[in-house]
Design a protein around this motif. Structure first.
Motif, PDB file in Angstrom:
ATOM      1  N   THR A 239     -11.911   7.056  -0.864  1.00 41.15           N
ATOM      2  CA  THR A 239     -10.479   7.146  -1.184  1.00 41.15           C
ATOM      3  C   THR A 239      -9.971   5.818  -1.731  1.00 41.15           C
ATOM      4  O   THR A 239     -10.138   4.765  -1.119  1.00 41.15           O
ATOM      5  N   ARG A 240      -9.338   5.888  -2.891  1.00 33.52           N
ATOM      6  CA  ARG A 240      -8.760   4.683  -3.493  1.00 33.52           C
ATOM      7  C   ARG A 240      -7.259   4.832  -3.772  1.00 33.52           C
ATOM      8  O   ARG A 240      -6.600   3.848  -4.108  1.00 33.52           O
ATOM      9  N   LEU A 241      -6.744   6.052  -3.610  1.00 34.71           N
ATOM     10  CA  LEU A 241      -5.325   6.308  -3.855  1.00 34.71           C
ATOM     11  C   LEU A 241      -4.736   7.084  -2.678  1.00 34.71           C
ATOM     12  O   LEU A 241      -5.348   8.053  -2.201  1.00 34.71           O
ATOM     13  N   ILE A 242      -3.567   6.660  -2.232  1.00 42.67           N
ATOM     14  CA  ILE A 242      -2.850   7.387  -1.175  1.00 42.67           C
ATOM     15  C   ILE A 242      -1.415   7.628  -1.631  1.00 42.67           C
ATOM     16  O   ILE A 242      -0.663   6.676  -1.871  1.00 42.67           O
ATOM     17  N   TRP A 243      -1.078   8.909  -1.770  1.00 46.02           N
ATOM     18  CA  TRP A 243       0.275   9.346  -2.137  1.00 46.02           C
ATOM     19  C   TRP A 243       1.011   9.730  -0.861  1.00 46.02           C
ATOM     20  O   TRP A 243       0.465  10.455  -0.017  1.00 46.02           O
ATOM     21  N   SER A 244       2.228   9.261  -0.717  1.00 41.58           N
ATOM     22  CA  SER A 244       3.001   9.538   0.499  1.00 41.58           C
ATOM     23  C   SER A 244       4.410   9.951   0.122  1.00 41.58           C
ATOM     24  O   SER A 244       5.047   9.323  -0.726  1.00 41.58           O
ATOM     25  N   ALA A 245       4.915  10.985   0.771  1.00 44.71           N
ATOM     26  CA  ALA A 245       6.243  11.525   0.457  1.00 44.71           C
ATOM     27  C   ALA A 245       7.378  10.676   0.999  1.00 44.71           C
ATOM     28  O   ALA A 245       8.539  10.935   0.678  1.00 44.71           O
ATOM     29  N   ASN A 246       7.079   9.678   1.826  1.00 48.10           N
ATOM     30  CA  ASN A 246       8.104   8.697   2.215  1.00 48.10           C
ATOM     31  C   ASN A 246       7.441   7.374   2.557  1.00 48.10           C
ATOM     32  O   ASN A 246       6.209   7.239   2.499  1.00 48.10           O
TER      33      ASN A 246
END
Length: 367
Positions: free
Chosen positions: A231-238
């Motif tokens: 994993t190299r990208l982490i998308w977070s909704a807040n």
């Protein structure tokens, strides 16, 4: 006949008339806001603070009730406010965990005017309840932000930043959404998926519901990162969930903003600082202002300027925007000032002949 004037009598009459008519002119519209968050939750605390700044500036009375993320408590608060002896003129409420239909039912015959904020109705709810001012005449309007666009902007910028550094090879992404029964969470997820459709080389390995919680996202990331070590990208909704996942990355020896790139959404001082120092690579913010702009609409409505004629009753405001490091610094300077150093009266349409629509924007907080 004597035409002599009794000065004292005239003064008494004048004082009486001033009191009689002056009270009407200085009446402050009373507003209650059912805040679905926790009193110590940075986003909802800042949301309320911006609303209070608007109320103070506009001469309105605002009372805020926190539900502490408890749907039943929020509905009970609505029931008490709508049936009590001292009812507010207006009630601002959020469709958190699909509570809007129940709150609208409670409002019947209350005499209180309702305004829906932040979370829109679902398609099923819309079909059942209709639009504002239809089935519930005292439901006068609604306003939400462009959450689908926010989810898209975060994902798109996150991927662009990674590819600018490493090229367009395959890369793994993890996603942390909010709550299943929260429309804004669903909209942000839809935006993320729209962005991913344009980048087939980016593999969404897993999306989890972090309930907007730093601790929950941290615990989830502890399980997910060993499962997906590339994993190299982490998308977070807040921002809270981003910080939770960030902690798990750091505990595994990773460097946020270098080994793993993060997106986040919100405008807390903590996340603005993280954007400035590079730990967050894609930051979207702006919807913390929604409640303040709603106060402007209610202020004008109470003064006889109906926002229905100036942009409509069911409003979607394009408040979200990407923030670079310099913009994050400027916004941080404003949010730390009393009253945000902002005159909300400049956004009012009262007394402005020929005005067509409201011009709500974050730009004054970035100048």
């Amino acid at each position: 006949m004597s035409w002599a004037i009794d000065v004292k009598r005239v003064l008494r009459i004048g004082a009486f008339l001033w009191c009689l008519f002056g009270v009407a002119t200085v009446h402050a519209a009373s507003v209650a806001f059912l805040n679905p968050g926790r009193a110590d939750e940075p986003f909802w605390r800042d949301y309320s603070r911006f609303m209070q700044a608007a109320a103070n500036n506009l001469g309105m009375q605002l009372d805020i009730y926190y539900s502490e993320r408890d749907r039943h408590r929020m509905v009970d608060q609505a029931r008490q406010l709508l049936s009590g002896a001292q009812r507010p003129d207006y009630l601002l409420f959020v469709n958190e965990e699909y509570a809007a239909p129940e709150i609208l039912r409670l409002s019947k015959s209350s005499g209180v005017k309702l305004f829906l904020l932040h979370n829109s109705l679902t398609a099923d709810q819309q079909q059942l309840l209709g639009q504002p001012r239809e089935k519930y005449a005292n439901w006068i309007g609604s306003m939400v932000a462009n959450d689908e666009e926010a989810g898209f902007l975060m994902a798109d910028q996150l991927i662009r930043e990674y590819q600018a550094r490493h090229g367009k090879g395959a890369v793994d992404l993890l996603a942390f959404a909010g709550m299943r029964l929260t429309p804004v969470s669903q909209a942000r997820e839809q935006g993320m998926r729209r962005a991913l459709a344009a980048y087939p080389e980016v593999k969404l390995r897993q999306m989890v519901l972090g309930d907007w919680s730093r601790q929950r996202a941290y615990e989830q990331a502890q399980q997910l990162l060993p499962r997906y070590p590339q994993t190299r990208l982490i998308w977070s909704a807040n921002d809270e969930m981003a910080f939770g996942a960030m902690r798990a990355v750091q505990e595994r020896g990773g460097v946020p903003g270098s080994d793993v790139l993060f997106s986040a959404l919100n405008s807390s001082a903590e996340v603005l600082q993280a954007r400035m120092d590079g730990r967050v690579s894609a930051l979207v913010a702006g919807h913390f202002t929604l409640g303040g702009w709603a106060m402007v609409l209610l202020h004008d409505y109470d003064a006889g300027v109906d926002f229905a004629a100036h942009g409509g009753i069911d409003r979607r405001e394009p408040l979200f925007r990407l923030f670079d490091k310099a913009q994050a610094q400027r916004l941080l300077q404003h949010v730390q000032k009393r009253g945000y150093d902002l005159d909300f009266r400049r956004f009012s349409l009262v007394g402005r002949k020929g005005a067509t629509d409201y011009q709500f924007s974050l730009q004054p907080l970035l100048d």
